[in-house]
Design a protein around this motif. Structure first.
Motif, PDB file in Angstrom:
ATOM      1  N   GLU A 263       0.833  -1.211   0.000  1.00 41.67           N
ATOM      2  CA  GLU A 263       0.000   0.000   0.000  1.00 41.67           C
ATOM      3  C   GLU A 263       0.860   1.252   0.000  1.00 41.67           C
ATOM      4  N   LEU A 264       2.006   1.190   0.666  1.00 40.98           N
ATOM      5  CA  LEU A 264       2.915   2.336   0.649  1.00 40.98           C
ATOM      6  C   LEU A 264       3.421   2.584  -0.769  1.00 40.98           C
ATOM      7  N   LEU A 265       3.748   1.509  -1.489  1.00 41.88           N
ATOM      8  CA  LEU A 265       4.243   1.656  -2.853  1.00 41.88           C
ATOM      9  C   LEU A 265       3.146   2.146  -3.794  1.00 41.88           C
ATOM     10  N   ARG A 266       1.924   1.656  -3.617  1.00 41.54           N
ATOM     11  CA  ARG A 266       0.808   2.145  -4.437  1.00 41.54           C
ATOM     12  C   ARG A 266       0.606   3.642  -4.218  1.00 41.54           C
ATOM     13  N   THR A 267       0.682   4.054  -2.969  1.00 40.76           N
ATOM     14  CA  THR A 267       0.511   5.467  -2.649  1.00 40.76           C
ATOM     15  C   THR A 267       1.645   6.283  -3.263  1.00 40.76           C
ATOM     16  N   PHE A 268       2.867   5.777  -3.153  1.00 41.53           N
ATOM     17  CA  PHE A 268       4.007   6.477  -3.746  1.00 41.53           C
ATOM     18  C   PHE A 268       3.814   6.666  -5.246  1.00 41.53           C
ATOM     19  N   LEU A 269       3.383   5.619  -5.952  1.00 43.06           N
ATOM     20  CA  LEU A 269       3.211   5.711  -7.400  1.00 43.06           C
ATOM     21  C   LEU A 269       2.124   6.716  -7.767  1.00 43.06           C
ATOM     22  N   GLU A 270       1.083   6.783  -6.976  1.00 37.02           N
ATOM     23  CA  GLU A 270       0.012   7.742  -7.264  1.00 37.02           C
ATOM     24  C   GLU A 270       0.490   9.173  -7.027  1.00 37.02           C
ATOM     25  N   VAL A 271       1.248   9.393  -5.960  1.00 41.10           N
ATOM     26  CA  VAL A 271       1.782  10.731  -5.701  1.00 41.10           C
ATOM     27  C   VAL A 271       2.800  11.106  -6.781  1.00 41.10           C
ATOM     28  N   SER A 272       3.613  10.135  -7.223  1.00 39.58           N
ATOM     29  CA  SER A 272       4.587  10.431  -8.272  1.00 39.58           C
ATOM     30  C   SER A 272       3.889  10.757  -9.591  1.00 39.58           C
TER      31      SER A 272
ATOM     32  N   LEU B 208      -4.620  15.387  -4.693  1.00 39.27           N
ATOM     33  CA  LEU B 208      -5.119  14.644  -5.849  1.00 39.27           C
ATOM     34  C   LEU B 208      -4.891  13.148  -5.678  1.00 39.27           C
ATOM     35  N   ALA B 209      -3.754  12.786  -5.111  1.00 41.82           N
ATOM     36  CA  ALA B 209      -3.478  11.367  -4.851  1.00 41.82           C
ATOM     37  C   ALA B 209      -4.476  10.801  -3.851  1.00 41.82           C
ATOM     38  N   SER B 210      -4.805  11.572  -2.828  1.00 41.99           N
ATOM     39  CA  SER B 210      -5.758  11.094  -1.815  1.00 41.99           C
ATOM     40  C   SER B 210      -7.131  10.870  -2.421  1.00 41.99           C
ATOM     41  N   GLU B 211      -7.529  11.736  -3.351  1.00 46.22           N
ATOM     42  CA  GLU B 211      -8.834  11.581  -4.006  1.00 46.22           C
ATOM     43  C   GLU B 211      -8.852  10.327  -4.880  1.00 46.22           C
ATOM     44  N   SER B 212      -7.746  10.056  -5.561  1.00 44.46           N
ATOM     45  CA  SER B 212      -7.672   8.866  -6.415  1.00 44.46           C
ATOM     46  C   SER B 212      -7.666   7.585  -5.596  1.00 44.46           C
ATOM     47  N   LEU B 213      -7.043   7.636  -4.408  1.00 41.13           N
ATOM     48  CA  LEU B 213      -6.908   6.444  -3.571  1.00 41.13           C
ATOM     49  C   LEU B 213      -8.051   6.294  -2.561  1.00 41.13           C
ATOM     50  N   PHE B 214      -8.924   7.311  -2.485  1.00 45.93           N
ATOM     51  CA  PHE B 214     -10.063   7.309  -1.556  1.00 45.93           C
ATOM     52  C   PHE B 214      -9.603   7.203  -0.100  1.00 45.93           C
ATOM     53  N   ILE B 215      -8.530   7.930   0.217  1.00 48.77           N
ATOM     54  CA  ILE B 215      -8.079   8.058   1.605  1.00 48.77           C
ATOM     55  C   ILE B 215      -7.828   9.530   1.875  1.00 48.77           C
ATOM     56  N   THR B 216      -7.579   9.868   3.129  1.00 51.74           N
ATOM     57  CA  THR B 216      -7.374  11.274   3.479  1.00 51.74           C
ATOM     58  C   THR B 216      -5.986  11.743   3.033  1.00 51.74           C
ATOM     59  N   GLN B 217      -5.856  13.055   2.896  1.00 50.24           N
ATOM     60  CA  GLN B 217      -4.569  13.625   2.521  1.00 50.24           C
ATOM     61  C   GLN B 217      -3.512  13.354   3.586  1.00 50.24           C
ATOM     62  N   SER B 218      -3.921  13.382   4.842  1.00 49.12           N
ATOM     63  CA  SER B 218      -2.973  13.111   5.927  1.00 49.12           C
ATOM     64  C   SER B 218      -2.486  11.656   5.877  1.00 49.12           C
ATOM     65  N   ALA B 219      -3.375  10.744   5.447  1.00 53.04           N
ATOM     66  CA  ALA B 219      -2.968   9.338   5.325  1.00 53.04           C
ATOM     67  C   ALA B 219      -1.936   9.174   4.211  1.00 53.04           C
ATOM     68  N   VAL B 220      -2.130   9.901   3.100  1.00 51.69           N
ATOM     69  CA  VAL B 220      -1.155   9.868   2.013  1.00 51.69           C
ATOM     70  C   VAL B 220       0.193  10.369   2.506  1.00 51.69           C
TER      71      VAL B 220
ATOM     72  N   ALA C  48       1.320  10.464   5.527  1.00 53.38           N
ATOM     73  CA  ALA C  48       1.892   9.539   6.512  1.00 53.38           C
ATOM     74  C   ALA C  48       2.511   8.326   5.824  1.00 53.38           C
ATOM     75  N   ARG C  49       1.854   7.817   4.780  1.00 53.95           N
ATOM     76  CA  ARG C  49       2.386   6.654   4.064  1.00 53.95           C
ATOM     77  C   ARG C  49       3.712   6.993   3.375  1.00 53.95           C
ATOM     78  N   ILE C  50       3.777   8.155   2.750  1.00 49.31           N
ATOM     79  CA  ILE C  50       5.017   8.567   2.088  1.00 49.31           C
ATOM     80  C   ILE C  50       6.133   8.717   3.113  1.00 49.31           C
ATOM     81  N   LYS C  51       5.801   9.274   4.287  1.00 48.91           N
ATOM     82  CA  LYS C  51       6.815   9.444   5.339  1.00 48.91           C
ATOM     83  C   LYS C  51       7.305   8.078   5.833  1.00 48.91           C
TER      84      LYS C  51
END
Length: 282
Positions: A4-13, A20-32, A34-37
C-alpha cells in the motif's frame, strides 16, 4: 503493508500532489502524507522535494518508480496464482511492448478467453530490453516484440506480419512530391525507420514523433495529417472516408515474434495459445 505504501508512492509520483493522490486512492490527505513518510523512513531517503511550491521527485524517487511497478506486478501475479479457486487453472503471464498490444494482442486474448477456459491471464507492458530480461528470469511466460533476441534458452516464433500503409486525412495526395502534410512519424523500430529515411530523404522532417500507433491514429483523425499505420487499425476509417490510403506510397512490413523459455513448464500451453493467431498475415 508495504504494498500500500508503494501504491501510494506511485500515485503521488503520477499526480505530484498529495490531495489529488488522496482523491484517487479514496483516503485522506494526511494518510497519504503519513504513508510517504513511512516509506521514506524505511528506505532512508527522501522521495519527494517539498521545499518548492510544487512537489518534485528526488533522484531517489525517480529510481524507485521502476522498482515499485515491478514489485506491484509481482504481488499481483502471486495473488492471482495463489488465490485461484480452480485447482486446474493455470496462470499465463504475458508481456509486450505497447504498440503490439494495440495492433494484434487484444483480439488474441479474446480467443484465449473463449477457447482455453482453464487459463488465467495476467498481462503487463514492458520495453524491449525489459521483455528479454523478464522472460529469461521467469517473471513472464511469453513476450511479444518486433526484434527478438537470439538466445539459446529461448524459443522464438513469428506470429504475424503487419503491413504498414501510409494514410492521410486528405484525399488525392501525390506521393511523388514527397511533401507529407503534417506528417506524424510512428516508431516501428530500427529497420522500418531506416527504410523510411531512405525512401523519403527528400521530404521535410516529420512534424510530430509518436511511438504508439493508436495515439498517432487518434491524433490525425482529430487534427489532420498523415502517418504510417497498420492496415487492420485503419480499415474502418478508410471505409468511412475519414482517412485515405496513399496508393503509390511504399508499404512496409513489421514482423511480430513470440518468445518464451524452451524449458518452461508451461511450454505446451504457450504453444497451444500461439496457435490462436490467424494462419494468414494481417
Amino acid at each position: 503493508m508495504k504494498i500500500e505504501l508503494l501504491r501510494t508512492f506511485l500515485e503521488v509520483s503520477r499526480t505530484l500532489h498529495f490531495r489529488l493522490a488522496s482523491e484517487s486512492l479514496f483516503i485522506t490527505q494526511s494518510a497519504v502524507s503519513a504513508r510517504i513518510k513511512l516509506l521514506e523512513d524505511d528506505l532512508g531517503v527522501l522521495l519527494f522535494d517539498r521545499r518548492q511550491k510544487h512537489l518534485k521527485l528526488t533522484p531517489e524517487g525517480h529510481r524507485l518508480i521502476k522498482h515499485a511497478n515491478e514489485i506491484l506486478f509481482m504481488w499481483q501475479k502471486a495473488k492471482q496464482d495463489v488465490g485461484m479457486t480452480d485447482q486446474n487453472a493455470l496462470q499465463l503471464v504475458i508481456g509486450s511492448i505497447m504498440s503490439i498490444w494495440d495492433i494484434i494482442l487484444q483480439n488474441w486474448l479474446q480467443k484465449i478467453h473463449h477457447n482455453m477456459e482453464d487459463i488465467s491471464l495476467l498481462t503487463n507492458t514492458y520495453s524491449p530490453l525489459e521483455l528479454r530480461k523478464t522472460v529469461l528470469n521467469g517473471v513472464i511466460d511469453i513476450a511479444f516484440l518486433f526484434e527478438p533476441p537470439f538466445v539459446e534458452e529461448l524459443v522464438t516464433e513469428k506470429v504475424a506480419t503487419i503491413p504498414l500503409h501510409l494514410v492521410s486525412s486528405e484525399p488525392g495526395f501525390n506521393i511523388t512530391e514527397q511533401n507529407l502534410n503534417n506528417y506524424v512519424m510512428v516508431d516501428y523500430g530500427a529497420s522500418v525507420n531506416a527504410q523510411h529515411m531512405r525512401e523519403f530523404k527528400n521530404s521535410p522532417p516529420a512534424k510530430h514523433f509518436i511511438d504508439q500507433p493508436r495515439v498517432a491514429l487518434e491524433y490525425i483523425l482529430e487534427a489532420g495529417g498523415s502517418a504510417y499505420l497498420p492496415r487492420q487499425m485503419v480499415f474502418e476509417h478508410l471505409q468511412n472516408k475519414k482517412l485515405y490510403l496513399i496508393e503509390d506510397a511504399p508499404v512496409y512490413f513489421r514482423e511480430v515474434f513470440a518468445i518464451y523459455l524452451s524449458k518452461s513448464h508451461k511450454a505446451k500451453v504457450i504453444a497451444q495459445a500461439i496457435q490462436y493467431f490467424p494462419d494468414v498475415d494481417f
